[in-house]
Motif scaffolding. Structure first.
Motif, PDB file in Angstrom:
ATOM      1  N   CYS A  93      -3.121  -5.932  -8.218  1.00  0.00           N
ATOM      2  CA  CYS A  93      -2.738  -5.542  -6.853  1.00  0.00           C
ATOM      3  C   CYS A  93      -3.817  -4.631  -6.252  1.00  0.00           C
ATOM      4  CB  CYS A  93      -1.417  -4.797  -6.862  1.00  0.00           C
ATOM      5  SG  CYS A  93      -0.118  -5.575  -7.833  1.00  0.00           S
ATOM      6  N   CYS A  96      -6.390  -5.612  -3.463  1.00  0.00           N
ATOM      7  CA  CYS A  96      -6.024  -5.787  -2.051  1.00  0.00           C
ATOM      8  C   CYS A  96      -5.377  -4.551  -1.464  1.00  0.00           C
ATOM      9  CB  CYS A  96      -5.076  -6.957  -1.886  1.00  0.00           C
ATOM     10  SG  CYS A  96      -5.831  -8.560  -2.147  1.00  0.00           S
ATOM     11  N   HIS A  97      -4.996  -3.602  -2.300  1.00  0.00           N
ATOM     12  CA  HIS A  97      -4.239  -2.454  -1.803  1.00  0.00           C
ATOM     13  C   HIS A  97      -4.864  -1.149  -2.254  1.00  0.00           C
ATOM     14  CE1 HIS A  97      -0.831  -4.654  -0.176  1.00  0.00           C
ATOM     15  NE2 HIS A  97      -0.813  -5.404  -1.245  1.00  0.00           N
ATOM     16  N   THR A 137      -7.000  -5.369   2.155  1.00  0.00           N
ATOM     17  CA  THR A 137      -6.569  -6.688   2.610  1.00  0.00           C
ATOM     18  C   THR A 137      -5.086  -6.599   2.949  1.00  0.00           C
ATOM     19  OG1 THR A 137      -8.184  -7.625   1.104  1.00  0.00           O
ATOM     20  CG2 THR A 137      -6.507  -9.123   1.965  1.00  0.00           C
ATOM     21  N   GLY A 138      -4.382  -5.775   2.187  1.00  0.00           N
ATOM     22  CA  GLY A 138      -2.996  -5.424   2.492  1.00  0.00           C
ATOM     23  C   GLY A 138      -2.938  -3.948   2.843  1.00  0.00           C
ATOM     24  N   ARG A 147       9.142   3.195   2.588  1.00  0.00           N
ATOM     25  CA  ARG A 147       9.221   2.284   3.728  1.00  0.00           C
ATOM     26  C   ARG A 147      10.225   1.152   3.572  1.00  0.00           C
ATOM     27  NH1 ARG A 147       3.472   3.229   3.941  1.00  0.00           N
ATOM     28  NH2 ARG A 147       2.763   1.203   3.216  1.00  0.00           N
ATOM     29  N   TYR A 148      10.485   0.675   2.365  1.00  0.00           N
ATOM     30  CA  TYR A 148      11.298  -0.538   2.212  1.00  0.00           C
ATOM     31  C   TYR A 148      12.383  -0.347   1.168  1.00  0.00           C
ATOM     32  CZ  TYR A 148       7.409  -2.664   4.696  1.00  0.00           C
ATOM     33  OH  TYR A 148       6.442  -2.962   5.615  1.00  0.00           O
ATOM     34  N   GLN A 153      11.478  -5.477  -1.300  1.00  0.00           N
ATOM     35  CA  GLN A 153      10.363  -5.590  -2.248  1.00  0.00           C
ATOM     36  C   GLN A 153      10.489  -6.838  -3.105  1.00  0.00           C
ATOM     37  OE1 GLN A 153       7.780  -3.958  -2.017  1.00  0.00           O
ATOM     38  NE2 GLN A 153       8.131  -1.832  -1.436  1.00  0.00           N
ATOM     39  N   HIS A 156       9.841  -9.923  -1.015  1.00  0.00           N
ATOM     40  CA  HIS A 156       8.421  -9.977  -0.676  1.00  0.00           C
ATOM     41  C   HIS A 156       7.577 -10.413  -1.869  1.00  0.00           C
ATOM     42  CE1 HIS A 156       4.450  -7.878   0.279  1.00  0.00           C
ATOM     43  NE2 HIS A 156       4.605  -8.698   1.296  1.00  0.00           N
ATOM     44  N   SER A 164       7.185 -11.526   5.520  1.00  0.00           N
ATOM     45  CA  SER A 164       5.980 -11.352   6.335  1.00  0.00           C
ATOM     46  C   SER A 164       5.327 -12.704   6.584  1.00  0.00           C
ATOM     47  CB  SER A 164       4.984 -10.445   5.620  1.00  0.00           C
ATOM     48  OG  SER A 164       5.638  -9.417   4.922  1.00  0.00           O
ATOM     49  N   SER A 167       1.527 -14.015   5.894  1.00  0.00           N
ATOM     50  CA  SER A 167       0.846 -13.103   4.975  1.00  0.00           C
ATOM     51  C   SER A 167      -0.115 -13.864   4.072  1.00  0.00           C
ATOM     52  CB  SER A 167       1.880 -12.385   4.114  1.00  0.00           C
ATOM     53  OG  SER A 167       1.231 -11.612   3.135  1.00  0.00           O
ATOM     54  N   THR A 168      -1.208 -13.188   3.678  1.00  0.00           N
ATOM     55  CA  THR A 168      -2.119 -13.798   2.713  1.00  0.00           C
ATOM     56  C   THR A 168      -1.906 -13.213   1.325  1.00  0.00           C
ATOM     57  OG1 THR A 168      -3.796 -12.182   3.330  1.00  0.00           O
ATOM     58  CG2 THR A 168      -3.912 -14.336   4.391  1.00  0.00           C
ATOM     59  N   MET A 169      -0.846 -12.466   1.174  1.00  0.00           N
ATOM     60  CA  MET A 169      -0.560 -11.939  -0.162  1.00  0.00           C
ATOM     61  C   MET A 169      -0.022 -13.058  -1.048  1.00  0.00           C
ATOM     62  SD  MET A 169       1.590  -8.663  -1.349  1.00  0.00           S
ATOM     63  CE  MET A 169       2.831  -8.764  -2.624  1.00  0.00           C
ATOM     64  N   TYR A 172       4.490 -13.866  -6.172  1.00  0.00           N
ATOM     65  CA  TYR A 172       4.617 -13.529  -7.594  1.00  0.00           C
ATOM     66  C   TYR A 172       5.914 -14.102  -8.138  1.00  0.00           C
ATOM     67  CZ  TYR A 172       0.535 -10.694  -6.892  1.00  0.00           C
ATOM     68  OH  TYR A 172      -0.744 -10.297  -6.606  1.00  0.00           O
TER      69      TYR A 172
ATOM     70  N   MET B 439      -0.229  -7.350  10.509  1.00  0.00           N
ATOM     71  CA  MET B 439      -0.198  -8.806  10.359  1.00  0.00           C
ATOM     72  C   MET B 439      -1.178  -9.489  11.307  1.00  0.00           C
ATOM     73  SD  MET B 439       1.313 -10.144   7.889  1.00  0.00           S
ATOM     74  CE  MET B 439       0.929 -11.767   8.514  1.00  0.00           C
TER      75      MET B 439
END
Lengths: 235, 496
Positions: A93, A96-97, A137-138, A147-148, A153, A156, A164, A167-169, A172, B439
């Motif tokens: 992860c 991208c994060h 990227t994220g 937040r969530y 989660q 997602h 989303s 999304s390009t994530m 999983y 996004m």
């Protein structure tokens, strides 16, 4: 170049210089950082502003002490979150994060709601593996736990398109078990709700594996929602 | 005279009694042959593996569900397998082939006990294979550039030691009085890498340092693998091949001294610019920024030296595959480094940090500069090792055009796309809200990432052409059809 000893010495000294400067000095300094209460007190127990205070007898600055009966931060992650952090590491992860909020006015970290204050070195002292990250990227995840919901989660992670679209994530889904709902026992208590467009089908349910639950526990614990002597929330 | 040679004297590559001191270059080539071919063949195989990993990762960035059900191929792992295959598989094997050979040639020393080098090479490759397998399997360490699991560290470290020592030995028993600039670079590189690796392994893997000292160590290490290992190897090679092929001495000895020492001094402080804005002490960042900007000195100096040597010989250069690739690499060394210095400025970094711009920059350095110089070196080296010419000039042309255009397109797409991404991420309206939702920013990067995949596909075609040529050349059957005279890319013109 005529003098070979000089060549060797130079090759050695240049790298030694940066190693001492960048790593060793910081290594020594950071060892003094310990979990701290938001406000510190002086030797008499009076609150002070910031991490240090002037010594009345000399001109030195003394380190404040943790206020009694208050929680010191950062705190250790609970066990499940610790295991989840390993999943985070093994899934990459990190690529991208990021997990760091930059100061207000530098980039848009504040405006995007990624944190109420800048991240500081003390936030990371208890982490066995620090993953500040170099890509966004994220979004930044330093405070994603605030937040969530857990359900969000899970959905997602199972398929980012659920929450989303576009999304390009990567999905999983392999961290989840898609299985037939048991006829005797009925639906699994941990099965997650999946919107019909993404649902595996009538009679099936999506159950998080242990790794997915650990990972979500970790994400829910990503939060720098405490103040430190050297860093307060911005209004 | 003692009859039994001491251990030290058996190591000496020139020890054989009565030999004239001047070992011929072809003798050096001969002595390196088996080991160098092993390293070259492994390098090319890793290059192909790394390219496949790269393409999968690139497609996933636009189509995340592509191969999305396979844990082993998830983006975070395949991308990391790509990086490690390219650096430790392709890059290191290429350096292991070229550096001892260059050192041997410049020092006029044959490499003795080649079986040690050969065996170490096999173990190195076994180590990297297990390491990449470990990454895909999920054993990876979350430290950029150091992801290969800890269980291969000893194997990697020991085989590296046994490879690197030959560079030192060749230098120690050099038969030529003069020490050429290439030799400084190689010597320094082979000394710096083990130091970097040891510190990084201890402070990040075996006895992790506390807090963000890990991040500092991480970027000290990772940036220096580029700056103090890949860069000196490639710059050193360029210093050798440009004058050698063009038959003209390097422009200025004095400048090469300045270039070397300023690189040694400044590059190793520059890595912390990856942490600008991060939770690390501000003075370290400032030092890193200053060092990054100071890098302009070695870069400009080296640029003058390389480019002025080529000036006026463009036709000759264009004809030689070696010079084409090496000069392309040298030009991109200049460009990528100047970009890098600019990216360390806070105002520029605010835009480029965390975006695809940085990814573009990484490929600018490691591919357009380093890898292209390695290609050029291999085009020179292989015919001298196997005593045969390149079987196909056409394949060289394909390789050249696909890779040079491909990498230009890739760097362009990632840097323009990344710059836009950075501007959009930072754009804030008057009322203090963001102009683009996250996004929206993500969606706007997708077309650029598509172009990147296309460029990657072009590069893959180039690599296939290269690999065919290399293995064709190694095949014994091609002996009968071997040509004489160098393989040139354009016809010799009348006036030359």
């Amino acid at each position: 170049m005529k003098s070979l000893p000089l060549l060797f010495l130079g090759i050695f000294a240049t790298l030694a210089f940066s190693w001492v400067g960048i790593i060793l000095t910081n290594h020594i300094q950071m060892r003094e950082l310990l979990p701290a209460t938001p406000e510190l007190v002086d030797a008499e127990g009076n609150p002070i502003a910031g991490p240090t205070y002037p010594d009345p007898n000399s001109r030195r600055q003394l380190f404040g002490r943790n206020a009694p009966d208050e929680n010191a931060y950062p705190q250790q992650l609970p066990g499940a979150a610790k295991r989840g952090k390993l999943v985070y590491e093994q899934m990459g992860c990190l690529y991208c994060h990021s997990q760091q909020v930059r100061r207000e006015g530098f980039g848009s970290d504040f405006e995007r709601g990624w944190g109420d204050r800048q991240s500081v070195a003390r936030d990371y002292i208890l982490q066995e593996r620090v993953m500040l990250g170099t890509m966004r990227t994220g979004p930044d995840l330093a405070n994603v736990g605030l937040r969530y919901s857990e359900l969000w989660q899970h959905q997602h992670l199972y398929n980012p398109q659920i929450t989303s679209p576009g999304s390009t994530m990567p999905p999983y889904a392999f961290l989840y078990e898609v299985r037939r709902i048991s006829e005797n026992r009925g639906p699994h208590p941990d099965a997650i709700e999946i919107p019909s467009a993404f649902h595996p089908g009538e009679g099936y349910e999506v159950v998080p594996t242990q790794r997915a639950r650990d990972l979500v526990a970790y994400l829910m614990n990503l939060r720098q929602d405490y103040e430190l002597p050297e860093m307060k929330f911005s209004e | 005279m003692s009859a039994t040679p001491s251990i030290v004297s058996t190591l000496s590559p020139t020890q054989s009694a009565g030999d004239p001191i001047r070992a011929k270059l072809s003798e050096v080539d001969e002595s390196m042959r088996n080991a160098a071919i092993l390293f070259l063949a492994s390098a090319v195989l890793w290059l192909m593996a790394g390219t496949v990993f790269a393409l999968i990762a690139a497609i996933k960035m636009t189509n995340p569900s592509f191969l999305g059900d396979h844990e082993w191929l998830t983006f975070g792992r395949i991308r990391t397998a790509h990086l490690n295959a390219m650096i430790y598989g392709w890059g290191n094997n290429a350096i292991f082939a070229i550096a001892p050979w260059l050192m041997g040639r410049l020092a006029r020393t044959r490499i003795r006990h080649i079986s040690i080098l050969y065996t170490a090479g096999i173990f190195w490759n076994i180590g990297v294979t297990i390491g990449i397998f470990g990454i895909l399997r999920g054993d990876m360490i979350g430290v950029e550039w150091l992801e290969m699991p800890a269980y291969i560290t000893p194997l990697i470290a020991i085989s590296y030691g046994l490879i690197g020592v030959w560079v030192i030995i060749a230098f120690r028993w050099r038969q030529s009085g003069h020490v050429y600039v290439t030799q400084w670079y190689l010597l320094a590189a082979f000394f710096w890498l083990p130091w970097l690796y040891t510190v990084a392994q201890i402070m990040l893997v075996f006895e992790p340092a506390s807090g963000v000292v890990q991040s500092l160590t991480n970027w000290w290490f990772a940036h220096n693998v580029l700056g103090l290992w890949l860069t000196p190897a490639a710059v050193g090679a360029a210093y050798y091949f440009i004058p050698k092929v063009l038959g003209r001495p390097i422009h200025s000895y004095y400048l090469s001294v300045v270039g070397f020492w300023s690189l040694a001094l400044f590059y190793n402080w520059a890595g912390v610019h990856h942490l600008i804005g991060g939770p690390v002490p501000a003075w370290v960042i400032s030092a890193g920024t200053v060092a990054s900007v100071m890098m302009v000195i070695p870069v400009i100096v080296t640029a003058i030296n390389h480019h002025l040597t080529v000036v006026g010989l463009h036709n000759e250069g264009w004809r030689s595959p070696t010079i084409r690739f090496v000069v392309f690499g040298a030009i991109n060394y200049t460009l990528a480094s100047l970009f890098g210095s600019a990216m360390a400025l806070r105002s520029v970094n605010e835009v480029t940090h965390f975006t695809h711009f940085t990814v573009g920059h990484a490929h600018h350095g490691v591919y357009a500069f380093f890898t292209m110089i390695m290609f050029g070196s291999i085009y020179y080296m292989m015919p001298r090792l196997v005593k045969r010419e390149w079987p196909s000039a056409f394949l060289i042309q394909v390789h050249w055009w696909m890779c040079s255009l491909g990498i230009v397109l890739m760097v362009f797409a990632l840097q323009v796309g990344g710059w836009i991404q950075g501007l959009q991420l930072n754009a804030i309206d008057e009322d203090g809200t963001v102009k683009y939702t996250f996004m929206e920013v993500v969606r706007n990067t997708v077309p650029w990432l598509w172009i990147r995949s296309i460029s990657g596909f072009m590069i893959m075609i180039g690599h296939i052409a290269f690999a065919i040529n290399v293995f064709w050349m190694l095949l014994p059957v091609s002996k009968s059809s071997s040509k004489s005279g160098p393989t040139l890319l354009t016809k010799e013109t009348a006036e030359s």
